[in-house]
Scaffold this active site. Structure first.
Site, PDB file in Angstrom:
ATOM      1  N   GLU A   1      41.560  18.156  31.350  1.00  0.00           N
ATOM      2  CA  GLU A   1      41.810  19.547  31.762  1.00  0.00           C
ATOM      3  C   GLU A   1      42.385  19.603  33.166  1.00  0.00           C
ATOM      4  O   GLU A   1      43.253  20.430  33.464  1.00  0.00           O
ATOM      5  CB  GLU A   1      40.505  20.352  31.698  1.00  0.00           C
ATOM      6  CG  GLU A   1      40.686  21.862  31.879  1.00  0.00           C
ATOM      7  CD  GLU A   1      40.738  22.311  33.345  1.00  0.00           C
ATOM      8  OE1 GLU A   1      41.194  23.439  33.618  1.00  0.00           O
ATOM      9  OE2 GLU A   1      40.319  21.525  34.231  1.00  0.00           O
TER      10      GLU A   1
ATOM     11  N   ASP B   1      36.456  15.646  32.715  1.00  0.00           N
ATOM     12  CA  ASP B   1      37.130  15.013  33.845  1.00  0.00           C
ATOM     13  C   ASP B   1      36.932  15.815  35.132  1.00  0.00           C
ATOM     14  O   ASP B   1      36.629  17.016  35.101  1.00  0.00           O
ATOM     15  CB  ASP B   1      38.618  14.819  33.567  1.00  0.00           C
ATOM     16  CG  ASP B   1      39.337  16.122  33.226  1.00  0.00           C
ATOM     17  OD1 ASP B   1      38.726  16.984  32.555  1.00  0.00           O
ATOM     18  OD2 ASP B   1      40.500  16.294  33.620  1.00  0.00           O
TER      19      ASP B   1
END
Length: 601
Positions: free
Chosen positions: A340, A275
């Site tokens: 994350e 991400d």
């Protein structure tokens, strides 16, 4: 297209050379089903800007492909580009061209062209010209009388149309050798301008990196499925075993595995997240998900530093080692985790608690670090503990025209004053001691304020949010007592609550007696890398790995690079990226060959 060639089918474009300069043939480009994915499409498109220099009259490039959404944009040189997913439909305009060229890798400098056909699939020849079919096309004799002269970079290596497997490996190896000899490079252009010939001579590893950057995994709606499919495809190409672990609904961790010769030994874990954080496109020079490369080789995209570069560097280092026939005693696992950037709570934090993680038998882990503007490489052996605290102040309400006593605002003023006074003391401590880094001091910031219902009403309640990052050298229990004393001193009705409270203070050993650190630091010495050991100033997924009892190092091989994670115009230079692959190609054999540990006996 001739069916026997095994190449393209349907309409296409004709490239020919005559006694004069190259000329564009009026045509349209129809369906090209031989192209399997966007990486191969990139191999086709990257050549066109180089041709544009020899086709001053060209107005637009058109490509029609199945299974691709309609897209519009421009090549770095400014020539408009469009491609669409409706096969077999003629496109408007008469100035269209599509071709790809590559060197045949034997050092002779001969060039080959992969071409389609002009309108209707009919063979078309121009007087004095030559046209070539298919993947096994005959070489163009560029030295023949009357042939157009193309620069050598036009006949560079392109990985987009090479079949996976051994052919792709040879292509990458040849590209690497030519890059080391300085033969593959972008032409000199004005700083800040996109490079016009960034495609024909581009290293396949760079092309793969840019393809990954174009996958939109930005929050709040990251396209995790596209990222996983891309990474699975690369893993399959490398012969890596694949496993998908859904840690919660819609959140999948992909594990790729290179099995060691002794699977009972503790493994090496290479972690990265898929991400990226949101962008403010109006502040970017180039579109943040187009992976534009400028004339200096800087690749602009969200995730260029944080941390899609690391994912591809891991994979390309393994590609190189496998192509060299290497194998190691210890198994190497690659984990690609979600979320994350929003705390990892639905990613690595949940994954380390699962049996699938325990089955990886992790001995040592590598994860992300930070870029370094200097010659040194930052190495992070621990992280700060993030605390998010919300302080609430209750007080007497009343009319805005009166001097009300014991108000929430007065109490909040005292709270904020105490917190920010501590912030200033830590700021000055960092400023006055050059030996300290941001990871050595406690950072504190007021990030949220709440309260009030109307201009003429004194509120009965106010709240403030603080983001605090505490280094592992600080006594966390003592620090919480300090927070409680600040709130108590502000008066009655003042409380605090934690929205995040990390109490883990594990650090990874950097002593030469530690076998993992000895292997890591030994390679860095051999490569003459200057290391700077630091505590990570923010938080990464490494904290969950360390909390699970495994040593982990945060390392991003990006020196002489400004720190631009989460910033506008995030970029990474292609040479820095490629050197990172070289570094990992030395680190992985050393780590995967660490001798038998006492606990493994």
């Amino acid at each position: 297209m001739s069916p026997r060639s095994g190449g393209w089918r349907g309409g296409g474009a004709l490239l020919c050379h005559t006694a004069g300069p190259f000329v564009p043939v009026p045509c349209w480009v129809a369906a090209c089903p031989a192209l399997r994915d966007s990486r191969e499409l990139g191999g086709l498109l990257r050549t066109a800007p180089a041709l544009q220099q020899h086709l001053p009259g060209i107005q637009r490039f058109h490509v029609v492909l199945p299974n691709f959404e309609r897209r519009h944009g421009a090549f770095p040189g400014g020539c408009p580009l469009s491609w669409a997913g409706a096969p077999g439909v003629p496109l408007p305009g008469t100035m269209a061209l599509s071709a790809v060229a590559w060197g045949d890798g034997d050092g002779t400098g001969r060039g080959r062209c992969l071409l389609g056909c002009p309108q209707g699939g009919r063979e078309h020849r121009l007087e004095g010209g030559q046209h070539i079919w298919g993947r096994h096309a005959r070489p163009i004799n560029r030295s023949a009388p009357g042939s157009a002269r193309l620069p050598e970079r036009f006949f560079g290596l392109s990985g987009g149309h090479r079949a996976p497997g051994l052919g792709a490996e040879r292509g990458r190896a040849e590209a690497q050798r030519r890059r080391q000899r300085g033969e593959l490079c972008s032409p000199g252009m004005a700083p800040g301008k996109p490079g016009k010939s960034a495609g024909a001579s581009e290293d396949p590893s760079v092309a793969l990196f840019r393809e990954y950057l174009r996958i939109d995994t930005v929050h709040p709606k990251p396209d995790y499925d596209a990222a996983i499919q891309f990474l699975e495809r690369v893993g399959t190409d490398l012969g890596l075993a694949s496993q998908k672990v859904e840690v919660c609904q819609g959140r999948v961790v992909l594990v790729l595995t290179w099995l060691g010769t002794n699977p009972c030994l503790r493994s090496i874990l290479l972690n990265s997240h898929t991400d990226v954080v949101p962008v403010f496109e109006e502040h970017w020079t180039y579109p943040p998900f187009e992976a534009v490369k400028d004339s200096q080789g800087n690749i602009y995209a969200r995730g260029a530093q944080d941390m899609k570069c690391i994912s591809i560097q891991y994979l390309e280092a393994i590609r190189r080692l496998k192509a060299e026939g290497k194998c190691f005693a210890r198994t190497i696992h690659l984990t690609f985790v979600p979320d994350e950037e929003v705390g990892g709570h639905k990613g690595m934090e949940m994954f380390v608690q699962r049996p699938e993680f325990r089955a990886l038998n992790v001995g040592f882990a590598l994860d992300e670090g930070l870029a370094s503007p200097s010659d040194t490489f930052s190495v992070f052996y621990g992280e700060k503990s993030p605390w998010w605290i919300k302080v609430k102040c209750m007080g007497s309400p009343g009319h805005g025209s009166r001097f009300i006593s014991n108000t929430a605002a007065e109490k909040m003023h005292k709270v904020i004053t105490s917190f920010l006074a501590f912030r200033e003391s830590e700021k000055q401590r960092l400023k006055s001691d050059t030996r300290l880094t941001l990871g050595d001091v406690t950072s504190l910031n007021l990030t949220m304020l709440e309260g009030g219902v109307s201009f003429n009403v004194v509120p009965s309640e106010m709240a403030a949010g603080f983001d605090i990052r505490i280094p592992p050298t600080v006594d966390l229990k003592a620090f919480e007592k300090q927070v409680a004393s600040w709130c108590q001193a502000a008066g009655d009705g003042v409380t605090y609550e934690f929205h995040q409270k990390c109490m883990d203070q594990h650090i990874t050993s950097t002593e030469e007696s530690d076998p993992w650190w000895k292997a890591f630091s030994g390679v860095c010495r051999d490569l003459k890398l200057q290391l700077k050991l630091e505590i990570f100033p923010a938080a990464t997924d490494s904290r969950y790995i360390r909390a699970a009892g495994h040593p982990a190092i945060g390392f991003s091989p990006m020196n002489r690079t400004p720190v631009l994670l989460h910033d506008h115009n995030e970029f990474l230079n292609e040479d820095v990226f490629l050197r990172g692959i070289d570094i990992y190609a030395h680190l992985l054999p050393a780590l995967a060959s660490v001798p038998l540990l006492p606990a493994e006996g």
